[in-house]
Motif scaffolding. Sequence first.
Motif, PDB file in Angstrom:
ATOM      1  N   UNK A 249      -4.246  13.888   0.233  1.00 14.17           N
ATOM      2  CA  UNK A 249      -3.242  13.689   1.791  1.00 14.17           C
ATOM      3  C   UNK A 249      -4.101  12.672   2.404  1.00 14.17           C
ATOM      4  N   UNK A 250      -4.992  12.514   2.227  1.00 13.73           N
ATOM      5  CA  UNK A 250      -6.030  11.321   3.246  1.00 13.73           C
ATOM      6  C   UNK A 250      -5.868  10.218   2.623  1.00 13.73           C
ATOM      7  N   UNK A 251      -5.597   9.936   0.714  1.00 12.38           N
ATOM      8  CA  UNK A 251      -5.383   9.032   0.604  1.00 12.38           C
ATOM      9  C   UNK A 251      -4.072   7.913   0.318  1.00 12.38           C
ATOM     10  N   UNK A 252      -5.060   6.419   0.076  1.00  6.49           N
ATOM     11  CA  UNK A 252      -4.738   5.257   0.511  1.00  6.49           C
ATOM     12  C   UNK A 252      -4.205   4.315  -0.907  1.00  6.49           C
ATOM     13  N   UNK A 253      -3.718   3.882  -2.377  1.00  3.35           N
ATOM     14  CA  UNK A 253      -3.862   3.253  -2.967  1.00  3.35           C
ATOM     15  C   UNK A 253      -3.208   1.997  -2.594  1.00  3.35           C
ATOM     16  N   UNK A 254      -3.559   0.755  -3.691  1.00  4.89           N
ATOM     17  CA  UNK A 254      -3.193  -0.793  -3.523  1.00  4.89           C
ATOM     18  C   UNK A 254      -1.802  -0.591  -4.920  1.00  4.89           C
TER      19      UNK A 254
ATOM     20  N   UNK B  75       1.050  -0.895  -0.429  1.00  6.87           N
ATOM     21  CA  UNK B  75      -0.232   0.057  -0.320  1.00  6.87           C
ATOM     22  C   UNK B  75       0.617   1.257   0.086  1.00  6.87           C
ATOM     23  N   UNK B  76       0.526   2.694  -0.293  1.00  5.30           N
ATOM     24  CA  UNK B  76       0.706   3.472  -0.854  1.00  5.30           C
ATOM     25  C   UNK B  76       0.207   4.584  -0.161  1.00  5.30           C
ATOM     26  N   UNK B  77       1.083   5.270   0.639  1.00  2.00           N
ATOM     27  CA  UNK B  77      -0.299   6.859   1.066  1.00  2.00           C
ATOM     28  C   UNK B  77       0.724   8.195   0.564  1.00  2.00           C
TER      29      UNK B  77
ATOM     30  N   UNK C  34      -7.643   4.017   7.697  1.00  2.43           N
ATOM     31  CA  UNK C  34      -7.764   3.910   6.385  1.00  2.43           C
ATOM     32  C   UNK C  34      -7.535   2.375   5.798  1.00  2.43           C
ATOM     33  N   UNK C  35      -6.472   1.547   6.532  1.00  9.07           N
ATOM     34  CA  UNK C  35      -5.795   0.522   5.862  1.00  9.07           C
ATOM     35  C   UNK C  35      -7.379  -0.809   6.304  1.00  9.07           C
TER      36      UNK C  35
ATOM     37  N   UNK D 136      -7.613  -5.553  -7.639  1.00 15.34           N
ATOM     38  CA  UNK D 136      -8.789  -4.897  -8.198  1.00 15.34           C
ATOM     39  C   UNK D 136      -7.522  -3.862  -7.806  1.00 15.34           C
ATOM     40  N   UNK D 137      -7.561  -3.004  -8.723  1.00 16.65           N
ATOM     41  CA  UNK D 137      -7.145  -0.983  -8.193  1.00 16.65           C
ATOM     42  C   UNK D 137      -7.763  -0.758  -7.356  1.00 16.65           C
ATOM     43  N   UNK D 138      -7.536  -0.015  -5.734  1.00 13.15           N
ATOM     44  CA  UNK D 138      -8.098   0.503  -5.647  1.00 13.15           C
ATOM     45  C   UNK D 138      -7.699   1.722  -4.479  1.00 13.15           C
ATOM     46  N   UNK D 139      -8.991   2.375  -4.156  1.00  8.01           N
ATOM     47  CA  UNK D 139      -7.986   3.758  -3.362  1.00  8.01           C
ATOM     48  C   UNK D 139      -9.162   4.252  -2.617  1.00  8.01           C
ATOM     49  N   UNK D 140      -8.329   4.255  -1.557  1.00  5.01           N
ATOM     50  CA  UNK D 140      -9.336   5.248  -0.339  1.00  5.01           C
ATOM     51  C   UNK D 140      -9.023   6.317  -0.184  1.00  5.01           C
TER      52      UNK D 140
END
Length: 310
Positions: free
Chosen positions: A165-170, A85-87, A103-104, A118-122
């Motif tokens: 600045x709130x984002x996490x992507x896989x 994961x990346x933030x 977020x995790x 699956x490409x995901x963003x939180x």
Amino acid sequence: MITILMATYNGESYLAEQIESILRQTETRWKLIIQDDCSTDRTAAVAQEFAGQYPEKIRLIRRDSPSGSAKNNFFSMLSLADTPYCMTCDQDDVWLPEKIALTLEKMRELESACGADTPLLVHTDLKVVDSRLNELSGSLLYIQDLSAKRDALHQLIVQNIVTGCTMMVNQALLARFVPIPEAQNCIMHDWWLAILAAAFGKIGFVETPTILYRQHGSNQVGAKNAHSLSYNWARFRDRAGARTVLRDTYRQAGEFLKVYRAKLDTQQVRLLDAYSGVPLYPKWKRVWVLLRYRLFKKGFKRKLAQILFV
């Protein structure tokens, strides 16, 4: 494990407080990579002090030449994220202690439902604060009159709801990212990644604010009160500015189509082709395209402005 990417430039005033807030996170399985964009103040020195204290957690990279923008600095860092994961992280905010954990948790919930491939963003909501961290609003989405539910492709190409600045992507989403031939046609890194997630995967949202989003004189992107009459009147009077904002979204949609056309389905290609082509159409067809593909922003005032200035 999570890679946190922080882009810095002349941020010495608030950088230490931001790094300290990351160090206080309840979720500790992370590493922080700070890339300084040729700052002329003590930003790099402050970052190096923390990297020296926490060498197993924090790494500083100093660019040899300026990237030109925070967007470009962030894009150049994405390849450094070699963890699941990346933030992305700004230099001047404060992360609340459970930001990473919340977020995790949402990311893993999406992975359970959709699959890790699956490409995901939180993303999450934010509290808006002044330079001294006094609260101005308990919700950025509220003050900007936005809705986290507007995360479909036809909505995101018109209006962004994701704050970087709130984002996490896989990693599945990062694997979809390719260098952008015409980076000037991309508005911001968070908007681009949100469109990417909407096109090929899924977006999740955490309603709980996880950041103190600091507003000060050097903000590149700030929190504007969309409920304010004075703000809306100023926006309405600035017709040239409104048209520029719309033109930027057309160019970004066209750039996304150019980069990903071969991987998009037929319906997505038609949508992006229609929206990016709006400036070429006569007025009646521009409005027809907005109606045909439901390409409207949230709120009556914004919809009216689109129709008037399209």
